[in-house]
Design a protein around this motif. Sequence first.
Motif, PDB file in Angstrom:
ATOM      1  N   GLY A 110     -12.867  -9.690 -12.328  1.00  0.00           N
ATOM      2  CA  GLY A 110     -12.300  -8.107 -12.012  1.00  0.00           C
ATOM      3  C   GLY A 110     -10.939  -8.221 -11.688  1.00  0.00           C
ATOM      4  N   HIS A 111     -10.634  -9.258 -10.905  1.00  0.00           N
ATOM      5  CA  HIS A 111      -9.027  -9.082 -10.643  1.00  0.00           C
ATOM      6  C   HIS A 111      -8.188  -9.727 -11.596  1.00  0.00           C
ATOM      7  CE1 HIS A 111      -9.061  -8.012  -6.446  1.00  0.00           C
ATOM      8  NE2 HIS A 111      -9.871  -8.661  -6.216  1.00  0.00           N
ATOM      9  N   VAL A 112      -8.574 -10.966 -12.663  1.00  0.00           N
ATOM     10  CA  VAL A 112      -7.746 -11.122 -13.567  1.00  0.00           C
ATOM     11  C   VAL A 112      -7.597 -10.008 -14.589  1.00  0.00           C
ATOM     12  CG1 VAL A 112      -7.842 -12.525 -15.666  1.00  0.00           C
ATOM     13  CG2 VAL A 112      -8.349 -13.699 -13.410  1.00  0.00           C
ATOM     14  N   ILE A 113      -8.836  -9.164 -14.651  1.00  0.00           N
ATOM     15  CA  ILE A 113      -8.577  -7.837 -15.630  1.00  0.00           C
ATOM     16  C   ILE A 113      -7.849  -7.068 -14.850  1.00  0.00           C
ATOM     17  CG2 ILE A 113     -10.047  -5.891 -16.503  1.00  0.00           C
ATOM     18  CD1 ILE A 113     -12.406  -7.890 -16.556  1.00  0.00           C
ATOM     19  N   SER A 123      -1.564  -0.101 -15.377  1.00  0.00           N
ATOM     20  CA  SER A 123      -1.823  -0.103 -13.888  1.00  0.00           C
ATOM     21  C   SER A 123      -0.621  -0.352 -13.003  1.00  0.00           C
ATOM     22  CB  SER A 123      -3.105  -0.954 -13.431  1.00  0.00           C
ATOM     23  OG  SER A 123      -3.078  -1.021 -12.272  1.00  0.00           O
ATOM     24  N   PRO A 124      -0.180   0.157 -12.015  1.00  0.00           N
ATOM     25  CA  PRO A 124      -1.073   1.255 -11.256  1.00  0.00           C
ATOM     26  C   PRO A 124      -0.742   2.615 -11.787  1.00  0.00           C
ATOM     27  CG  PRO A 124       1.079   0.820 -10.203  1.00  0.00           C
ATOM     28  CD  PRO A 124       1.016  -0.333 -11.158  1.00  0.00           C
ATOM     29  N   LYS A 125      -0.185   2.762 -13.084  1.00  0.00           N
ATOM     30  CA  LYS A 125       0.106   4.071 -13.809  1.00  0.00           C
ATOM     31  C   LYS A 125      -0.182   3.911 -15.301  1.00  0.00           C
ATOM     32  CE  LYS A 125       2.935   7.334 -11.295  1.00  0.00           C
ATOM     33  NZ  LYS A 125       4.427   8.096 -10.933  1.00  0.00           N
ATOM     34  N   PRO A 126      -0.873   4.767 -15.983  1.00  0.00           N
ATOM     35  CA  PRO A 126      -1.327   5.723 -15.591  1.00  0.00           C
ATOM     36  C   PRO A 126      -2.722   5.612 -14.756  1.00  0.00           C
ATOM     37  CG  PRO A 126      -1.992   5.412 -17.781  1.00  0.00           C
ATOM     38  CD  PRO A 126      -1.018   4.330 -17.280  1.00  0.00           C
ATOM     39  N   LEU A 127      -3.363   4.399 -14.757  1.00  0.00           N
ATOM     40  CA  LEU A 127      -4.478   3.792 -14.147  1.00  0.00           C
ATOM     41  C   LEU A 127      -4.373   3.368 -12.855  1.00  0.00           C
ATOM     42  CD1 LEU A 127      -6.476   2.157 -17.453  1.00  0.00           C
ATOM     43  CD2 LEU A 127      -6.566   4.429 -16.672  1.00  0.00           C
ATOM     44  N   TYR A 128      -4.948   3.952 -11.785  1.00  0.00           N
ATOM     45  CA  TYR A 128      -4.861   3.371 -10.464  1.00  0.00           C
ATOM     46  C   TYR A 128      -6.045   2.851  -9.970  1.00  0.00           C
ATOM     47  CZ  TYR A 128      -2.700   3.207  -5.915  1.00  0.00           C
ATOM     48  OH  TYR A 128      -2.220   2.644  -4.584  1.00  0.00           O
ATOM     49  N   PRO A 129      -5.997   1.741  -9.593  1.00  0.00           N
ATOM     50  CA  PRO A 129      -7.487   1.001  -9.309  1.00  0.00           C
ATOM     51  C   PRO A 129      -8.014   1.735  -8.094  1.00  0.00           C
ATOM     52  CG  PRO A 129      -5.476  -0.675  -9.382  1.00  0.00           C
ATOM     53  CD  PRO A 129      -4.730   0.864  -9.334  1.00  0.00           C
ATOM     54  N   GLN A 130      -9.506   1.886  -8.145  1.00  0.00           N
ATOM     55  CA  GLN A 130     -10.187   2.724  -7.167  1.00  0.00           C
ATOM     56  C   GLN A 130     -11.119   1.527  -6.495  1.00  0.00           C
ATOM     57  OE1 GLN A 130      -9.878   5.655  -5.828  1.00  0.00           O
ATOM     58  NE2 GLN A 130      -7.959   5.731  -7.480  1.00  0.00           N
ATOM     59  N   LYS A 131     -12.043   0.840  -7.349  1.00  0.00           N
ATOM     60  CA  LYS A 131     -13.008   0.003  -6.716  1.00  0.00           C
ATOM     61  C   LYS A 131     -13.668  -1.066  -7.779  1.00  0.00           C
ATOM     62  CE  LYS A 131     -16.848   3.195  -7.057  1.00  0.00           C
ATOM     63  NZ  LYS A 131     -18.071   3.640  -6.571  1.00  0.00           N
ATOM     64  N   PRO A 138     -21.078  -5.838 -13.500  1.00  0.00           N
ATOM     65  CA  PRO A 138     -19.814  -5.788 -12.997  1.00  0.00           C
ATOM     66  C   PRO A 138     -19.223  -4.856 -13.709  1.00  0.00           C
ATOM     67  CG  PRO A 138     -20.261  -8.108 -13.610  1.00  0.00           C
ATOM     68  CD  PRO A 138     -21.534  -7.277 -14.147  1.00  0.00           C
ATOM     69  N   TYR A 139     -18.264  -4.056 -12.774  1.00  0.00           N
ATOM     70  CA  TYR A 139     -17.095  -3.014 -13.632  1.00  0.00           C
ATOM     71  C   TYR A 139     -16.338  -2.872 -12.333  1.00  0.00           C
ATOM     72  CZ  TYR A 139     -19.737   0.079 -10.240  1.00  0.00           C
ATOM     73  OH  TYR A 139     -20.343   0.719  -9.177  1.00  0.00           O
ATOM     74  N   ILE A 140     -15.075  -2.284 -12.926  1.00  0.00           N
ATOM     75  CA  ILE A 140     -14.007  -1.847 -12.026  1.00  0.00           C
ATOM     76  C   ILE A 140     -13.654  -0.507 -12.313  1.00  0.00           C
ATOM     77  CG2 ILE A 140     -12.927  -3.929 -11.175  1.00  0.00           C
ATOM     78  CD1 ILE A 140     -11.267  -4.130 -13.425  1.00  0.00           C
ATOM     79  N   VAL A 141     -13.385   0.365 -11.544  1.00  0.00           N
ATOM     80  CA  VAL A 141     -13.093   1.853 -11.628  1.00  0.00           C
ATOM     81  C   VAL A 141     -11.509   2.164 -11.440  1.00  0.00           C
ATOM     82  CG1 VAL A 141     -13.739   4.099 -11.195  1.00  0.00           C
ATOM     83  CG2 VAL A 141     -15.459   2.232 -11.044  1.00  0.00           C
ATOM     84  N   TYR A 142     -11.185   2.853 -12.262  1.00  0.00           N
ATOM     85  CA  TYR A 142      -9.586   3.197 -11.984  1.00  0.00           C
ATOM     86  C   TYR A 142      -9.592   4.819 -11.941  1.00  0.00           C
ATOM     87  CZ  TYR A 142      -8.132  -1.216 -13.313  1.00  0.00           C
ATOM     88  OH  TYR A 142      -7.873  -2.626 -13.438  1.00  0.00           O
ATOM     89  N   LEU A 185      -1.446  -0.660  -3.296  1.00  0.00           N
ATOM     90  CA  LEU A 185      -2.132  -0.749  -2.197  1.00  0.00           C
ATOM     91  C   LEU A 185      -3.415   0.319  -1.821  1.00  0.00           C
ATOM     92  CD1 LEU A 185       0.662  -1.036   1.011  1.00  0.00           C
ATOM     93  CD2 LEU A 185      -1.057  -2.925  -0.198  1.00  0.00           C
ATOM     94  N   GLN A 186      -4.753  -0.228  -1.779  1.00  0.00           N
ATOM     95  CA  GLN A 186      -5.886   0.585  -1.632  1.00  0.00           C
ATOM     96  C   GLN A 186      -5.472   1.532  -0.165  1.00  0.00           C
ATOM     97  OE1 GLN A 186      -5.561  -2.742  -1.866  1.00  0.00           O
ATOM     98  NE2 GLN A 186      -7.525  -3.657  -2.357  1.00  0.00           N
ATOM     99  N   PRO A 187      -6.083   2.770  -0.134  1.00  0.00           N
ATOM    100  CA  PRO A 187      -5.795   3.553   0.961  1.00  0.00           C
ATOM    101  C   PRO A 187      -6.707   3.041   2.388  1.00  0.00           C
ATOM    102  CG  PRO A 187      -7.215   4.640  -0.706  1.00  0.00           C
ATOM    103  CD  PRO A 187      -6.884   3.371  -1.404  1.00  0.00           C
ATOM    104  N   GLY A 188      -6.389   3.182   3.350  1.00  0.00           N
ATOM    105  CA  GLY A 188      -6.772   2.744   4.657  1.00  0.00           C
ATOM    106  C   GLY A 188      -6.818   1.368   5.042  1.00  0.00           C
ATOM    107  N   LEU A 189      -5.922   0.401   4.510  1.00  0.00           N
ATOM    108  CA  LEU A 189      -5.707  -0.772   5.198  1.00  0.00           C
ATOM    109  C   LEU A 189      -5.241  -0.722   6.200  1.00  0.00           C
ATOM    110  CD1 LEU A 189      -4.048  -2.426   1.993  1.00  0.00           C
ATOM    111  CD2 LEU A 189      -6.289  -2.797   2.566  1.00  0.00           C
ATOM    112  N   PRO A 190      -5.760  -1.489   7.450  1.00  0.00           N
ATOM    113  CA  PRO A 190      -5.571  -1.483   8.882  1.00  0.00           C
ATOM    114  C   PRO A 190      -4.164  -2.077   9.122  1.00  0.00           C
ATOM    115  CG  PRO A 190      -7.270  -3.337   8.299  1.00  0.00           C
ATOM    116  CD  PRO A 190      -7.002  -2.578   7.099  1.00  0.00           C
TER     117      PRO A 190
END
Length: 241
Positions: A110-113, A123-131, A138-142, A185-190
Motif C-alpha cells: 500500500g505504501h509502495v503504491i 500525491s499529495p496533489k491532486p490526490l491527498y492520502p486519507q486511509k 486491500p485498498y487505499i483512499v485519496y 502528514l495525516q491529521p491529528g498526529l500527536p
Amino acid sequence: MYMKTQPIYLTDAYVKEMDALVLDVIPEGDRRWKVLLDKTVFYPMGGGQPTDQGILSGSDWSGKVYQVLTREGEILHFVESVAPPVIGSAVHGVIDWDRRYKHMRLHSAGHVIDFAMHVLGYSPKPLYPQKGDHGKKPYIVYSGVTGSDITRELTDKSNELVTKAMPLTTAFVPLAELEKEAIYLQPGLPADKPLRKLTLEGVGSVADGGTQVKNTSEVGLITIASVTAMDDTTVVSYSLG
Ligand SMILES: [Zn+2]
C-alpha cells in the motif's frame, strides 16, 4: 502517558517471539482473557493492518492469542485458555509468522503504491492520502480525483519501485522533523511523543506505525485491480501476485 507494554514490532518487525511478564489479566468471557504484558511482538489491529495471532505459554499454562487490540492506550492480548495466566509470571509468545508476513507485505505494498503516486506527481496533489486497509480486500483512499484513468501507469510505477529492490527504513523522530521531511502528514498526529517515520530511499518519507518489510523486493508483484473515482474520492484497490 506511555503504554505499559514495550512494542517490539515497532522497532523490529521481523522478531517472531519474545519472553515477557504478565502485568495484568482481565476476564473477557467464557475461557477468554485480556492479557497485558511488559513487552510484545504481537501487532495490535490498527492503521488498516489486521491483528496478529499466535500462542502464549508459561511453565504450566498456555493460551491461544486470537486477537490483539489497543484499548485506552494499552496493548491487550485476547487469549483463549481454560484458566488465566498468573499475574507476575513469565510467558513466551510466538506469532503466526505466515499471517503476519502476508499482512506486512500487503501493508508495505500500500505504501509502495502511495510512493508511486507521489513519484508520478498525483500525491499529495491532486490526490491527498486519507486511509488504507491492508486486510482481505486491500485498498487505499485519496481525497480528490485525477480526471483520467491512471491504473496502467500506477501499476507500472509501483512495480518499478518493487523491481528496483529499494530499502524501506523506519526511524523515530519529533513531529517538527516529520513536518519538514514528510511528503504529507495525516491529521491529528500527536505532538508530545516521537513519531515513526517511514522512508523509501530516494523517494520520500511519511508517518507510519504499522509493520513494514525491509525492502520493496519482498512485496513482490503488485496488481492494481482498479482506480475508481467517485464524487471527490479516489479508491485504489490492489492485490499481490
Ligand atoms: Zn501504513
